[in-house]
Write an enzyme that holds these catalytic residues in place. Structure first.
Site, PDB file in Angstrom:
ATOM      1  N   LYS A 240       0.873  -1.174   0.000  1.00  0.00           N
ATOM      2  CA  LYS A 240       0.000   0.000   0.000  1.00  0.00           C
ATOM      3  C   LYS A 240       0.909   1.221   0.000  1.00  0.00           C
ATOM      4  O   LYS A 240       1.748   1.357   0.882  1.00  0.00           O
ATOM      5  CB  LYS A 240      -0.894  -0.015   1.238  1.00  0.00           C
ATOM      6  CG  LYS A 240      -1.962   1.060   1.294  1.00  0.00           C
ATOM      7  CD  LYS A 240      -2.924   0.779   2.453  1.00  0.00           C
ATOM      8  CE  LYS A 240      -4.084   1.737   2.518  1.00  0.00           C
ATOM      9  NZ  LYS A 240      -5.018   1.388   3.636  1.00  0.00           N
TER      10      LYS A 240
ATOM     11  N   ASP B 144     -14.514   0.882  11.925  1.00  0.00           N
ATOM     12  CA  ASP B 144     -14.863   1.118  10.517  1.00  0.00           C
ATOM     13  C   ASP B 144     -15.122  -0.210   9.809  1.00  0.00           C
ATOM     14  O   ASP B 144     -14.598  -0.461   8.733  1.00  0.00           O
ATOM     15  CB  ASP B 144     -13.727   1.878   9.826  1.00  0.00           C
ATOM     16  CG  ASP B 144     -14.191   2.474   8.499  1.00  0.00           C
ATOM     17  OD1 ASP B 144     -13.356   2.880   7.690  1.00  0.00           O
ATOM     18  OD2 ASP B 144     -15.424   2.484   8.256  1.00  0.00           O
TER      19      ASP B 144
END
Ligand SMILES: Cc1cc(Nc2nc(/C=C/c3ccccc3)nc3cc(N4CCN(C)CC4)ccc23)n[nH]1
Length: 271
Positions: free
Chosen positions: A40, A136
């Site tokens: 990432k 989340d």
């Protein structure tokens, strides 16, 4: 060990897997071990502009120390002058929400949903035992592993409990409990609410409070107002009703979700 100093030169970069808010995720292979990972890449300028460096540091601190079959591993990180790189576990099954939308009736079977919720509840129970809240949990943050097991990723919003963090909740309200929608203090029971939302979405194909507007979703969440389509079994309804309680203390605890009769009937208990 994870403590070694990685550089971009240690990896061969493959195809982009997805494009995130602050940068992209690439398939990559560590040259010496030939181990496949997901890299990432985050741009420091973007992180500074959004003032989320502290959130990223927290995500790295938390995710590098978590070890659970249903939590995506973060093996390490490094940075250069313009980017931060997160070395993440590669989940070969792709994104859970794409699997959901590709189902013939746009929802999972009761058996698949029960197995997913069992895995999510055990992953969250592990997080909570380390006093970590995810905050989340939604299909976009869940990937599918080699044997179809699910992996929760993206701890960008995770914090140490209890927290009254008031970071602006950008994006959808659909997964937030009443106390977070109102920006009040929340604790581990906020994650329990969100797996109730997810269970509904796995079984129905959309979250229970979804509407065309932010305000009407807000109202439905605050009133805890939702209905079930015909095909949802009474066992599944019973579990969802026991989780989606406005009062955080009334929500079914994770260890009771894991052994709920509807889950137990679908999940091989040797786990
Ligand atoms: C961090 C990570 C990703 C990952 N694996 C995958 N991520 C993403 C999409 C990722 C993504 C990233 C940022 C923003 C949006 C999506 N898409 C994927 C798609 C995959 N395929 C192979 C399997 N096919 C069924 C669907 C397409 C496989 C792995 C994927 N493992 N670890």
């Amino acid at each position: 060990g994870g403590a070694r100093r990685w550089t971009l030169n240690d990896f061969e970069i493959g195809r982009p897997l997805g494009k995130g808010k602050f940068g992209n995720v690439y398939l990559a292979r560590e040259k010496k071990s030939r181990y496949i990972i997901a890299l990432k890449v985050l741009f420091k300028k973007e992180l500074q502009r959004a003032n989320v460096e502290h959130q990223l540091r927290r995500e790295i601190e938390i995710q590098t120390h978590l070890r659970h079959r249903n939590i995506l591993r973060m093996f390490g990180y490094f940075h250069d002058e313009s980017r931060v790189y997160l070395i993440l576990e590669y989940a070969p099954g792709g994104e859970l929400y794409k699997l959901l939308t590709s189902q013939p009736h746009k929802h999972f079977t009761e058996e698949a949903s029960a197995n997913y919720i069992h895995q999510l509840a055990s992953a969250l129970s592990y997080c909570h035992s380390k006093n970590v809240l995810h905050r989340d949990i939604k299909p976009e943050n869940i990937l599918v592993g080699t044997d179809g097991e699910i992996k929760i990723g993206d701890f960008g919003w995770s914090v140490h409990a209890p927290s009254s963090k008031r970071e602006t909740v950008c994006g959808t309200l659909d997964y937030l409990p009443p106390e977070m929608v109102e920006g009040r203090a929340h604790d581990k029971t906020a994650d329990i609410w969100s797996i109730g939302i997810l269970l509904y979405e796995f079984l129905v194909g959309r979250p229970p409070f979804e509407t065309q507007s932010y305000n009407s979703t807000y109202d439905k969440i605050m009133r805890c107002e939702y209905t079930f389509p015909e095909h949802v079994s009474s066992g599944a309804r019973d579990l969802i009703i026991r989780i989606l309680k406005k009062d955080p203390r009334a929500r079914l605890p994770l260890d009771e979700i894991i052994v709920h009769p509807w889950v137990a009937q679908h999940v091989p208990q040797e786990k």
